[in-house]
Write a protein that holds these residues in place. Structure first.
Motif, PDB file in Angstrom:
ATOM      1  N   CYS A  93      42.809  48.584  40.938  1.00 58.76           N
ATOM      2  CA  CYS A  93      43.633  48.090  42.210  1.00 58.76           C
ATOM      3  C   CYS A  93      43.880  46.849  42.295  1.00 58.76           C
ATOM      4  O   CYS A  93      45.336  46.575  42.903  1.00 58.76           O
ATOM      5  CB  CYS A  93      42.281  47.156  42.418  1.00 58.76           C
ATOM      6  N   ARG A  94      44.749  47.305  41.168  1.00 50.55           N
ATOM      7  CA  ARG A  94      46.498  46.293  40.461  1.00 50.55           C
ATOM      8  C   ARG A  94      46.626  44.989  41.419  1.00 50.55           C
ATOM      9  O   ARG A  94      46.711  44.888  41.893  1.00 50.55           O
ATOM     10  CB  ARG A  94      47.550  47.496  41.291  1.00 50.55           C
ATOM     11  N   PRO A  95      46.019  44.253  40.700  1.00 51.55           N
ATOM     12  CA  PRO A  95      46.313  42.291  41.505  1.00 51.55           C
ATOM     13  C   PRO A  95      47.209  42.319  40.755  1.00 51.55           C
ATOM     14  O   PRO A  95      48.830  43.107  40.482  1.00 51.55           O
ATOM     15  CB  PRO A  95      45.186  41.617  40.383  1.00 51.55           C
ATOM     16  N   VAL A  96      47.173  41.668  41.947  1.00 50.47           N
ATOM     17  CA  VAL A  96      48.680  41.195  41.960  1.00 50.47           C
ATOM     18  C   VAL A  96      49.570  40.027  40.598  1.00 50.47           C
ATOM     19  O   VAL A  96      48.834  39.319  40.457  1.00 50.47           O
ATOM     20  CB  VAL A  96      49.751  39.707  43.177  1.00 50.47           C
ATOM     21  N   GLY A 133      35.892  29.470  40.588  1.00 44.88           N
ATOM     22  CA  GLY A 133      37.243  29.426  40.401  1.00 44.88           C
ATOM     23  C   GLY A 133      37.524  31.426  40.355  1.00 44.88           C
ATOM     24  O   GLY A 133      38.167  31.162  39.408  1.00 44.88           O
ATOM     25  N   GLY A 134      36.827  32.139  40.609  1.00 45.82           N
ATOM     26  CA  GLY A 134      37.059  33.472  40.112  1.00 45.82           C
ATOM     27  C   GLY A 134      37.577  34.434  41.099  1.00 45.82           C
ATOM     28  O   GLY A 134      37.240  34.885  41.517  1.00 45.82           O
ATOM     29  N   VAL A 135      38.386  34.135  41.279  1.00 42.10           N
ATOM     30  CA  VAL A 135      39.597  34.742  41.997  1.00 42.10           C
ATOM     31  C   VAL A 135      39.643  36.242  42.204  1.00 42.10           C
ATOM     32  O   VAL A 135      39.567  37.543  43.041  1.00 42.10           O
ATOM     33  CB  VAL A 135      40.598  34.263  42.546  1.00 42.10           C
ATOM     34  N   LEU A 136      39.503  36.311  40.455  1.00 44.32           N
ATOM     35  CA  LEU A 136      39.778  37.805  39.818  1.00 44.32           C
ATOM     36  C   LEU A 136      38.627  37.679  38.410  1.00 44.32           C
ATOM     37  O   LEU A 136      38.096  36.621  38.527  1.00 44.32           O
ATOM     38  CB  LEU A 136      41.193  37.811  38.573  1.00 44.32           C
ATOM     39  N   LEU A 137      38.519  39.340  38.378  1.00 39.70           N
ATOM     40  CA  LEU A 137      37.007  39.329  37.523  1.00 39.70           C
ATOM     41  C   LEU A 137      37.607  39.935  36.163  1.00 39.70           C
ATOM     42  O   LEU A 137      37.733  41.045  36.784  1.00 39.70           O
ATOM     43  CB  LEU A 137      35.746  39.713  38.297  1.00 39.70           C
ATOM     44  N   GLY A 138      37.141  39.646  35.264  1.00 42.26           N
ATOM     45  CA  GLY A 138      37.348  40.632  34.114  1.00 42.26           C
ATOM     46  C   GLY A 138      36.378  40.556  33.313  1.00 42.26           C
ATOM     47  O   GLY A 138      35.226  39.912  33.578  1.00 42.26           O
ATOM     48  N   SER A 139      36.245  41.881  32.754  1.00 41.62           N
ATOM     49  CA  SER A 139      35.606  42.227  31.883  1.00 41.62           C
ATOM     50  C   SER A 139      35.408  42.015  30.084  1.00 41.62           C
ATOM     51  O   SER A 139      37.036  41.844  29.484  1.00 41.62           O
ATOM     52  CB  SER A 139      34.958  43.802  31.576  1.00 41.62           C
ATOM     53  N   PRO A 142      35.561  35.075  35.298  1.00 44.26           N
ATOM     54  CA  PRO A 142      36.314  34.896  36.134  1.00 44.26           C
ATOM     55  C   PRO A 142      37.188  34.066  36.011  1.00 44.26           C
ATOM     56  O   PRO A 142      38.032  33.035  34.448  1.00 44.26           O
ATOM     57  CB  PRO A 142      35.345  33.269  36.697  1.00 44.26           C
ATOM     58  N   PHE A 143      38.809  34.691  36.456  1.00 43.65           N
ATOM     59  CA  PHE A 143      40.125  34.141  35.853  1.00 43.65           C
ATOM     60  C   PHE A 143      40.068  33.396  37.459  1.00 43.65           C
ATOM     61  O   PHE A 143      40.249  34.330  39.000  1.00 43.65           O
ATOM     62  CB  PHE A 143      40.961  34.688  35.791  1.00 43.65           C
ATOM     63  N   ARG A 144      41.236  32.299  37.660  1.00 41.26           N
ATOM     64  CA  ARG A 144      41.720  31.956  38.915  1.00 41.26           C
ATOM     65  C   ARG A 144      43.418  32.203  39.323  1.00 41.26           C
ATOM     66  O   ARG A 144      42.949  32.542  40.348  1.00 41.26           O
ATOM     67  CB  ARG A 144      41.919  29.959  38.459  1.00 41.26           C
ATOM     68  N   THR A 145      43.733  33.217  38.201  1.00 47.40           N
ATOM     69  CA  THR A 145      44.961  33.457  38.644  1.00 47.40           C
ATOM     70  C   THR A 145      44.984  35.043  37.618  1.00 47.40           C
ATOM     71  O   THR A 145      44.825  34.763  36.422  1.00 47.40           O
ATOM     72  CB  THR A 145      46.205  32.669  38.080  1.00 47.40           C
ATOM     73  N   ALA A 146      46.363  35.463  37.791  1.00 50.79           N
ATOM     74  CA  ALA A 146      46.869  36.775  37.279  1.00 50.79           C
ATOM     75  C   ALA A 146      47.335  36.195  35.777  1.00 50.79           C
ATOM     76  O   ALA A 146      47.131  36.897  34.560  1.00 50.79           O
ATOM     77  CB  ALA A 146      47.684  37.861  37.442  1.00 50.79           C
ATOM     78  N   ALA A 147      47.873  35.159  35.774  1.00 47.63           N
ATOM     79  CA  ALA A 147      49.078  34.581  34.872  1.00 47.63           C
ATOM     80  C   ALA A 147      47.613  33.990  33.779  1.00 47.63           C
ATOM     81  O   ALA A 147      47.648  33.976  32.628  1.00 47.63           O
ATOM     82  CB  ALA A 147      49.660  33.650  35.172  1.00 47.63           C
ATOM     83  N   GLU A 148      46.562  33.400  34.528  1.00 51.56           N
ATOM     84  CA  GLU A 148      45.877  33.037  33.079  1.00 51.56           C
ATOM     85  C   GLU A 148      44.393  34.093  32.822  1.00 51.56           C
ATOM     86  O   GLU A 148      44.792  33.821  31.819  1.00 51.56           O
ATOM     87  CB  GLU A 148      44.106  32.568  34.439  1.00 51.56           C
ATOM     88  N   ALA A 149      44.405  35.055  33.422  1.00 50.73           N
ATOM     89  CA  ALA A 149      43.970  36.276  32.786  1.00 50.73           C
ATOM     90  C   ALA A 149      44.814  37.121  31.792  1.00 50.73           C
ATOM     91  O   ALA A 149      44.709  37.259  30.811  1.00 50.73           O
ATOM     92  CB  ALA A 149      43.873  37.408  33.993  1.00 50.73           C
ATOM     93  N   ARG A 150      46.471  37.265  32.032  1.00 46.18           N
ATOM     94  CA  ARG A 150      47.045  37.674  30.871  1.00 46.18           C
ATOM     95  C   ARG A 150      47.113  36.652  29.730  1.00 46.18           C
ATOM     96  O   ARG A 150      46.640  36.876  28.699  1.00 46.18           O
ATOM     97  CB  ARG A 150      48.465  38.034  31.709  1.00 46.18           C
ATOM     98  N   GLY A 151      46.652  35.853  29.974  1.00 42.76           N
ATOM     99  CA  GLY A 151      47.072  34.318  29.120  1.00 42.76           C
ATOM    100  C   GLY A 151      46.171  34.492  28.045  1.00 42.76           C
ATOM    101  O   GLY A 151      46.212  34.202  26.972  1.00 42.76           O
TER     102      GLY A 151
END
Length: 274
Positions: free
Chosen positions: A269-272, A221-227, A251-260
Motif C-alpha cells: 500500500c506504500r504509505p506516504v 490516533g491510528g491513521v496508520l496501522l502497524g504489526s 496504531p501510528f499518527r504519522t509515517a515518521a512516528e512509525a519509522r521512529g
C-alpha cells in the motif's frame, strides 16, 4: 324509418382502438445505431451508451469503439436525455442508447476492478488525468488519503494540491469506473466530492469497508496501522493490515512516528513517508 335510424351514430369502439394501437411498437433500442453504421456516419461523431445496475443504482455508461467515454449514476441525472446532453457538452459527441455494453464493462462493475478497462479522459489536462489514473489504482475494499493520490499522480508541487485533487475528483467524468469513493482526507473522513454521502456509504459498504472500525481507529490516533510481529505499517484498509489481529495492532499518527518506532512501510500500500 326504423327505431335505429333515430339513434344517431354508434359509439366509438375503444377496444378496437386499443387493439390497433397494440400493433404499433417502438423500434429496437439499437435501431438508430444500426442506421448510423449502415449509412457510414463516422464513429467520431457519436458514442453509444447503456444503463446498467450497480450497488449504487443504475449507471449510464457511454463508450466509443475503443474506450468508455463517460458515466453517471442514474441518481445524478434526471433523465436519459440529461445524460445525453451532459455527454454532448463535455465531449462534443452525441450519445445514443444501446443494449450492448462496452466489452469488459459488466465484469468491471461486478467485481469493482476497473483498473484495466480502457477509458477516454480527453478534455482533461495532464495533471487531472494523472490524479484520476492514480485513483484507478486503489484496490477494491481499500482507501487512500488525498496525499497518497497526490504523490502517485506526481502533483505534489501543484499550488493548493489538496484542493486541486479534491476538485478533480468532483469533476470525475467516469463515475464508479474511477472509484473516488476510495479516497479520504488525511483524518480518514471520506472525500465524497464526486458523490452524495449516501452513495459513497453504499459503495464502501458493498466493498466490505468498515467505516465504524476505521473511525474508532482514527479516534485513537491510528491513521496508520502497524504489526508488532512483522514491524510493518500500512494503511488500515490494506489487505495486509486487515490480517493483523487486535493484540498485535500498533496504531501510528504519522509515517515518521512509525519509522521512529522501528517499523518500515508496507510495499503493497506504500504509505506516504511524511
Amino acid at each position: 324509418m326504423s327505431q335505429n335510424d333515430n339513434a344517431g351514430p354508434a359509439p366509438w369502439d375503444h377496444s378496437l382502438e386499443d387493439a390497433l394501437a397494440g400493433l404499433t411498437s417502438p423500434g429496437p433500442v439499437d435501431l438508430t445505431l444500426r442506421i448510423l453504421r449502415h449509412v457510414g456516419i463516422s464513429h467520431e461523431r457519436y458514442d453509444a451508451y447503456v444503463l446498467l445496475d450497480t450497488d449504487a443504482g443504475g449507471l449510464y455508461a457511454a463508450y466509443s469503439p475503443t474506450a468508455v467515454t463517460g458515466s453517471a449514476l442514474e441518481s445524478m441525472v434526471v433523465s436519459p436525455e440529461m445524460f445525453e446532453e451532459i455527454h454532448w457538452q463535455r465531449t462534443g459527441r452525441t450519445a445514443i442508447r444501446s443494449t450492448m455494453p462496452f466489452p469488459g464493462l459488466r465484469p468491471a462493475l461486478r467485481t469493482g476492478r476497473a483498473k484495466s478497462l480502457p477509458v477516454d479522459l480527453t478534455g482533461l489536462d495532464a495533471h487531472e488525468r494523472a490524479v484520476l489514473e492514480a485513483v484507478r489504482t486503489v484496490p477494491k475494499g481499500q482507501l487512500r488519503p488525498v496525499s497518497w493520490i497526490a504523490r502517485e499522480a506526481d502533483v505534489v508541487d501543484v499550488p493548493g494540491v489538496n484542493g486541486f485533487v479534491t476538485g478533480t475528483l468532483a469533476r470525475n467524468p467516469l463515475t464508479l469506473l474511477i472509484p473516488c469513493h476510495r479516497v479520504t482526507y488525511e483524518d480518514g473522513t471520506p472525500c465524497d466530492s464526486a458523490y452524495t454521502p449516501a452513495t459513497g456509504r453504499a459503495l464502501r459498504s458493498a466493498e466490505g469497508i468498515d467505516m465504524l472500525r476505521l473511525a474508532e481507529l482514527f479516534r485513537r490516533g491510528g491513521v496508520l496501522l502497524g504489526s508488532d510481529t512483522t514491524y510493518i505499517y500500512c494503511h488500515p484498509t490494506c489487505a495486509h493490515a486487515r490480517r493483523i489481529t487486535p493484540p498485535h495492532q500498533r496504531p501510528f499518527r504519522t509515517a515518521a512516528e512509525a519509522r521512529g518506532a522501528g517499523y518500515r512501510a508496507c510495499r503493497s500500500c506504500r504509505p506516504v513517508s511524511v
